[in-house]
Scaffold this motif. Sequence first.
Motif, PDB file in Angstrom:
ATOM      1  N   ALA A   1       0.829  -1.212   0.000  1.00  0.00           N
ATOM      2  CA  ALA A   1       0.000   0.000   0.000  1.00  0.00           C
ATOM      3  C   ALA A   1       0.861   1.258   0.000  1.00  0.00           C
ATOM      4  O   ALA A   1       0.539   2.233  -0.691  1.00  0.00           O
ATOM      5  CB  ALA A   1      -0.930  -0.004   1.212  1.00  0.00           C
ATOM      6  N   ALA A   2       1.958   1.231   0.734  1.00  0.00           N
ATOM      7  CA  ALA A   2       2.837   2.401   0.812  1.00  0.00           C
ATOM      8  C   ALA A   2       3.506   2.704  -0.527  1.00  0.00           C
ATOM      9  O   ALA A   2       3.882   3.843  -0.793  1.00  0.00           O
ATOM     10  CB  ALA A   2       3.898   2.193   1.892  1.00  0.00           C
ATOM     11  N   ILE A   3       3.626   1.705  -1.359  1.00  0.00           N
ATOM     12  CA  ILE A   3       4.219   1.913  -2.688  1.00  0.00           C
ATOM     13  C   ILE A   3       3.158   2.303  -3.704  1.00  0.00           C
ATOM     14  O   ILE A   3       3.319   3.273  -4.450  1.00  0.00           O
ATOM     15  CB  ILE A   3       4.971   0.642  -3.139  1.00  0.00           C
ATOM     16  N   VAL A   4       2.078   1.566  -3.756  1.00  0.00           N
ATOM     17  CA  VAL A   4       1.095   1.736  -4.833  1.00  0.00           C
ATOM     18  C   VAL A   4       0.203   2.960  -4.631  1.00  0.00           C
ATOM     19  O   VAL A   4      -0.002   3.736  -5.576  1.00  0.00           O
ATOM     20  CB  VAL A   4       0.237   0.459  -4.998  1.00  0.00           C
ATOM     21  N   ILE A   5      -0.324   3.148  -3.435  1.00  0.00           N
ATOM     22  CA  ILE A   5      -1.299   4.234  -3.233  1.00  0.00           C
ATOM     23  C   ILE A   5      -0.723   5.607  -3.579  1.00  0.00           C
ATOM     24  O   ILE A   5      -1.316   6.332  -4.378  1.00  0.00           O
ATOM     25  CB  ILE A   5      -1.898   4.197  -1.808  1.00  0.00           C
ATOM     26  N   PRO A   6       0.436   5.996  -3.050  1.00  0.00           N
ATOM     27  CA  PRO A   6       0.949   7.329  -3.403  1.00  0.00           C
ATOM     28  C   PRO A   6       1.306   7.465  -4.883  1.00  0.00           C
ATOM     29  O   PRO A   6       1.077   8.515  -5.489  1.00  0.00           O
ATOM     30  CB  PRO A   6       2.202   7.490  -2.540  1.00  0.00           C
TER      31      PRO A   6
END
Length: 137
Positions: free
Chosen positions: A124-129
């Motif tokens: 999530a920390a990679i994809v969402i931003p």
Amino acid sequence: MTATLNATGATTSTVGALIRTGVLAAVAASAATMVVAAVGHAAGVSLDMGGAPIPVAGFGVLTAAFSLIGVVVAALLTRFARRPRRTFVRTTVVLTVLSLVPDVIADAGAGTKALLMLTHLVAAAIVIPAVARRLAA
């Protein structure tokens, strides 16, 4: 003489950039979750759940699949949401939190559960931003 704006071309370009960014983020997140799983396993954390081992590659495959679903959601929000970035971030944060629930109740040891949750948070920390940056505010 009149000037016309080709909205279709602009939308296609924006959606194309969103998809390219999303695919790259999915690949990066998949690699990252496999590294996290491999490092955890090397450190002695079991990858067994319900008595069956989870292959390290399985982390990458599932991360890629769900990340690409997120990219599709982002593309749809670009078309239908008034504030695509805000809606995407809120939706994906809620979905990330919900994705931790199966890990908490899984038939696995505490270390395995923690490792599973960590992989969700790393992805999530990679994809969402990355995807959110491509969406209109």
